[in-house]
Design an enzyme around this catalytic site. Sequence first.
Site, PDB file in Angstrom:
ATOM      1  N   THR A  73       0.843  -1.203   0.000  1.00 23.48           N
ATOM      2  CA  THR A  73       0.000   0.000   0.000  1.00 23.48           C
ATOM      3  C   THR A  73       0.875   1.249   0.000  1.00 23.48           C
ATOM      4  O   THR A  73       0.629   2.193  -0.756  1.00 23.48           O
ATOM      5  CB  THR A  73      -0.954  -0.016   1.205  1.00 23.48           C
ATOM      6  N   ASN A 158      -5.848  -9.473  -7.333  1.00 20.60           N
ATOM      7  CA  ASN A 158      -6.040 -10.102  -6.022  1.00 20.60           C
ATOM      8  C   ASN A 158      -7.357 -10.856  -5.902  1.00 20.60           C
ATOM      9  O   ASN A 158      -7.463 -11.804  -5.139  1.00 20.60           O
ATOM     10  CB  ASN A 158      -5.922  -9.051  -4.911  1.00 20.60           C
ATOM     11  N   GLN A 192       0.576  -9.943  -5.662  1.00 23.69           N
ATOM     12  CA  GLN A 192      -0.012 -11.276  -5.763  1.00 23.69           C
ATOM     13  C   GLN A 192       0.807 -12.203  -6.658  1.00 23.69           C
ATOM     14  O   GLN A 192       0.591 -13.403  -6.679  1.00 23.69           O
ATOM     15  CB  GLN A 192      -1.440 -11.186  -6.326  1.00 23.69           C
ATOM     16  N   SER A 212       5.242  -7.146  -1.522  1.00 17.96           N
ATOM     17  CA  SER A 212       4.878  -7.124  -0.115  1.00 17.96           C
ATOM     18  C   SER A 212       5.356  -8.399   0.574  1.00 17.96           C
ATOM     19  O   SER A 212       5.290  -9.484  -0.012  1.00 17.96           O
ATOM     20  CB  SER A 212       3.355  -7.029  -0.045  1.00 17.96           C
ATOM     21  N   HIS A 214       4.190 -10.014   3.369  1.00 19.84           N
ATOM     22  CA  HIS A 214       3.259 -10.980   3.975  1.00 19.84           C
ATOM     23  C   HIS A 214       2.483 -11.822   2.971  1.00 19.84           C
ATOM     24  O   HIS A 214       1.776 -12.749   3.346  1.00 19.84           O
ATOM     25  CB  HIS A 214       2.304 -10.268   4.945  1.00 19.84           C
ATOM     26  N   THR A 250      13.363   4.824  10.574  1.00 19.49           N
ATOM     27  CA  THR A 250      14.263   3.774  11.043  1.00 19.49           C
ATOM     28  C   THR A 250      13.944   2.455  10.354  1.00 19.49           C
ATOM     29  O   THR A 250      12.769   2.088  10.217  1.00 19.49           O
ATOM     30  CB  THR A 250      14.107   3.601  12.564  1.00 19.49           C
ATOM     31  N   CYS A 337      -9.544  -6.037   2.080  1.00 19.19           N
ATOM     32  CA  CYS A 337      -9.652  -4.601   2.369  1.00 19.19           C
ATOM     33  C   CYS A 337     -11.069  -4.093   2.165  1.00 19.19           C
ATOM     34  O   CYS A 337     -11.468  -3.105   2.747  1.00 19.19           O
ATOM     35  CB  CYS A 337      -8.718  -3.807   1.467  1.00 19.19           C
TER      36      CYS A 337
END
Lengths: 414, 127
Positions: A73, A158, A192, A212, A214, A250, A337
């Site tokens: 995102t 997705n 995806q 991404s 995850h 960071t 989402c």
Amino acid sequence: MNDKIYLDYAATTPLDEQVFEVMKPYFSQAFGNASSVHQFGQAAQKGVINARHQVAEFLNCQADEVIFISGATEGNNTVIKGIGGNKKLAEKIGAKPHIIISKIEHECILASSERLEKEGMAEVAFLPVNSEGLVEISELQKNIKPNTILVSIMYANNETGAVEPIEEIGQFLKKINQGREQKIYFHTDASQALNYLDCDVQKLGVDLLTLSGHKIYGPKGVGALFVRQGTPVARFMDGGEQEFKMRAGTHNTPGIVGLGAAISVLKQKNNVNSNIKQLRDKLINGVLKNIPQSFINGSLEKRLPNNANFRFEGVEGEAIIVALDLEGIAVSTGSACAARSLSPSHVLGAMGLTPSQSHSSVRFSLGCQTTDEQIEKVLEVLPKIIEKLRNLSGDLNESAKIKEKAKLPDDFGC
Amino acid sequence: MYSDKVISHFQNPHNMGKIEGPDGLGEVGNPICGDMMRIYLKVGRNGKSEEFIEDIKFETLGCVAAIATSSMITELAKGKTFSEALKIEFSDVKNSLGSLPPIKLHCADLAVKALRAAIEDYKERNG
């Protein structure tokens, strides 16, 4: 949770055990700030550098073209706003920038683009897709303007798993760019796609690619953005010189290390992926054979091997999901989402499905831990659920079709 | 997300199905929202010769909340006189179910509208 069946890998994946092991030291041993000069910092930085090389190797790019971010995102927001809303770039071309995206992009691309449009920062073209959910190059060609600076098309959708022709679009844009003063930059959201498709950015011809952690059995809260050298992305996050001054903050060292480890494990998963495809095909064949009035949404051929998006006429998707969940089987309607919104899926709508067809759709997405027994269980339970819910709805589906034909206004107070 | 009571009505809906040759029939909802409801009434007269809901059944194409609220409204309305049934508000349906997620509150409203449409239909038929 062991007896539960998880078939929502497109929403998120469990962290790979091996990856978890690699991450562990970076929480409390090599905990230093990767920007610090002392040895604590250096140890953390080593992890970041190594991960950057792992990602670069997978994407076939330079290590300094990889920017670590918090997830897809953020990456997608960065690209759309950092190029589409880039004031310097707008001044350079002497016109309001024009960006082209598809109608089936993830909400973060759609919402970022709509914001730019609303704020008068950019013009946006929303490309249609065909009934299989695929973008057509002829449509892209029609929409290119002198002030076009960015094309953003997702690699795989997705909801439907539709695999978009990214390599072809890359080649097409390369040709177009040869005769243009202002280059059109090409971005793809590959969130995806990573598990199953070739993500060599040179082969794809993309200037930007989002991924991404995850979705690939890595940790949540981390992702990467490939930015080809010379691509003018305005910084999104200010306040530090991290990530080649392109993303302040960071370093999320354990997350970044985990992302690197997850991406390097991916290459070893070819055998697992062919097994996933077999199980997915078994699911599709079993459902279509055993459940009347059931259909598959989207292309069967140009589709991720782990995705099955079904439509069961005369039943509402959420009711199916909850009924399956009560049996210990986790699936979803389209995107996690949008699960709490009432509007029908924008992806299925773009493919030409009516609102009631969209509402009757359910996504199954398989993954590494999916077994034959689990698919057998779904095939045993699902037909009964559909039958029960159809008994409840009587012939209201016919009534819905008549109302839809009458084209009710959008404002209906629900 | 859903209360136990909502889930219980979803799993074991009360008064589901049709009434053949109903005295009143109400259909509400919109396919764009994804919820359609139909309520069937059989109307009788009580000792005071008032019209009352002798039997009630529903059909629903919709989400868990739509199914649970339909089931609940039939429970609430069954045996009631028209004047009592017309007093049922969406909050009565919601409260009887324990709770509903805010985004699903309209389902309780839809159930009330379906009941009222069925009573209205009866009244029109019987002028």
